[in-house]
Design a protein around this motif. Structure first.
Motif, PDB file in Angstrom:
ATOM      1  N   LEU A 140       0.823  -1.212   0.000  1.00 22.92           N
ATOM      2  CA  LEU A 140       0.000   0.000   0.000  1.00 22.92           C
ATOM      3  C   LEU A 140       0.855   1.260   0.000  1.00 22.92           C
ATOM      4  CD1 LEU A 140      -2.847  -0.938   2.489  1.00 22.92           C
ATOM      5  CD2 LEU A 140      -3.046  -0.631   0.018  1.00 22.92           C
ATOM      6  N   THR A 141       2.048   1.184   0.548  1.00 26.70           N
ATOM      7  CA  THR A 141       2.899   2.367   0.652  1.00 26.70           C
ATOM      8  C   THR A 141       4.065   2.363  -0.326  1.00 26.70           C
ATOM      9  OG1 THR A 141       4.229   1.327   2.388  1.00 26.70           O
ATOM     10  CG2 THR A 141       2.360   2.680   3.090  1.00 26.70           C
ATOM     11  N   ASN A 142       4.279   1.269  -1.046  1.00 27.41           N
ATOM     12  CA  ASN A 142       5.415   1.159  -1.952  1.00 27.41           C
ATOM     13  C   ASN A 142       5.054   1.782  -3.295  1.00 27.41           C
ATOM     14  OD1 ASN A 142       7.505   0.336  -3.655  1.00 27.41           O
ATOM     15  ND2 ASN A 142       7.804  -1.560  -2.511  1.00 27.41           N
ATOM     16  N   ASP A 143       5.849   2.738  -3.732  1.00 27.15           N
ATOM     17  CA  ASP A 143       5.562   3.453  -4.973  1.00 27.15           C
ATOM     18  C   ASP A 143       5.831   2.612  -6.224  1.00 27.15           C
ATOM     19  OD1 ASP A 143       4.760   5.675  -3.600  1.00 27.15           O
ATOM     20  OD2 ASP A 143       6.742   6.605  -3.625  1.00 27.15           O
ATOM     21  N   GLY A 144       6.512   1.513  -6.097  1.00 20.07           N
ATOM     22  CA  GLY A 144       6.846   0.709  -7.268  1.00 20.07           C
ATOM     23  C   GLY A 144       5.714  -0.153  -7.795  1.00 20.07           C
ATOM     24  N   HIS A 145       4.604  -0.181  -7.103  1.00 18.57           N
ATOM     25  CA  HIS A 145       3.480  -1.052  -7.484  1.00 18.57           C
ATOM     26  C   HIS A 145       2.185  -0.251  -7.493  1.00 18.57           C
ATOM     27  CE1 HIS A 145       6.525  -3.688  -5.606  1.00 18.57           C
ATOM     28  NE2 HIS A 145       6.208  -4.505  -6.578  1.00 18.57           N
ATOM     29  N   GLU A 146       2.120   0.835  -8.251  1.00 23.92           N
ATOM     30  CA  GLU A 146       0.982   1.749  -8.183  1.00 23.92           C
ATOM     31  C   GLU A 146      -0.347   1.076  -8.505  1.00 23.92           C
ATOM     32  OE1 GLU A 146       3.738   2.571  -9.988  1.00 23.92           O
ATOM     33  OE2 GLU A 146       4.598   4.165  -8.782  1.00 23.92           O
ATOM     34  N   GLU A 147      -0.405   0.337  -9.585  1.00 25.95           N
ATOM     35  CA  GLU A 147      -1.671  -0.296  -9.987  1.00 25.95           C
ATOM     36  C   GLU A 147      -2.120  -1.324  -8.953  1.00 25.95           C
ATOM     37  OE1 GLU A 147      -5.116  -1.324 -12.059  1.00 25.95           O
ATOM     38  OE2 GLU A 147      -3.833   0.446 -12.159  1.00 25.95           O
ATOM     39  N   PHE A 148      -1.184  -2.163  -8.531  1.00 23.14           N
ATOM     40  CA  PHE A 148      -1.512  -3.162  -7.510  1.00 23.14           C
ATOM     41  C   PHE A 148      -1.943  -2.476  -6.223  1.00 23.14           C
ATOM     42  CE2 PHE A 148      -0.296  -5.926  -3.951  1.00 23.14           C
ATOM     43  CZ  PHE A 148      -1.058  -7.033  -4.244  1.00 23.14           C
ATOM     44  N   SER A 149      -1.222  -1.429  -5.809  1.00 22.60           N
ATOM     45  CA  SER A 149      -1.555  -0.704  -4.583  1.00 22.60           C
ATOM     46  C   SER A 149      -2.949  -0.095  -4.663  1.00 22.60           C
ATOM     47  CB  SER A 149      -0.528   0.397  -4.325  1.00 22.60           C
ATOM     48  OG  SER A 149       0.736  -0.164  -4.102  1.00 22.60           O
ATOM     49  N   ARG A 150      -3.286   0.487  -5.809  1.00 27.24           N
ATOM     50  CA  ARG A 150      -4.603   1.093  -5.977  1.00 27.24           C
ATOM     51  C   ARG A 150      -5.694   0.031  -5.891  1.00 27.24           C
ATOM     52  NH1 ARG A 150      -8.301   1.230  -9.395  1.00 27.24           N
ATOM     53  NH2 ARG A 150      -7.133   0.206 -11.047  1.00 27.24           N
ATOM     54  N   ARG A 151      -5.482  -1.084  -6.591  1.00 30.79           N
ATOM     55  CA  ARG A 151      -6.492  -2.150  -6.581  1.00 30.79           C
ATOM     56  C   ARG A 151      -6.633  -2.769  -5.196  1.00 30.79           C
ATOM     57  NH1 ARG A 151      -4.685  -5.950 -11.046  1.00 30.79           N
ATOM     58  NH2 ARG A 151      -6.382  -7.194 -10.265  1.00 30.79           N
TER      59      ARG A 151
END
Length: 101
Positions: free
Chosen positions: A47-58
């Protein structure tokens, strides 16, 4: 030294069985807790890692949808308030996709 009766030996074995069962239950609880902590750490990292934006958003969308019914205590809900409330960036992105200024 007097020999133990069969009943005494059975009682001793039963006590050993109960002690081993209690130890096994404790180990299983510890493993379950460890799994939950690691899974929670993974989710919070994503949720806080910027390297996985799409996964974090979903993932954040899924948590906002699925977590509130799972949490029954107010104290538990307060622990996840930062996750359950949409961030300003998410609100802005959603409104931009919908054509709002």
């Amino acid at each position: 030294m007097a020999r133990k009766t069969i009943e005494e030996r059975l009682a001793q074995l039963e006590a050993q069985k109960k002690a081993l069962q209690a130890r096994l239950t404790k180990q299983e609880r510890a493993a379950d807790t460890r799994r939950k902590v690691l899974l929670g750490a993974f989710i919070l990292d994503r949720l806080t890692n910027d390297g996985h934006e799409e996964f974090s958003r979903r993932l954040a969308d899924c948590l906002r949808r699925e977590l509130p019914p799972f949490l029954t205590r107010d104290a538990d809900k307060a622990l996840f308030a930062d996750i359950l409330q949409p961030s300003c960036a998410a609100v802005n992105n959603a409104s931009n996709r919908n054509g709002a200024p």
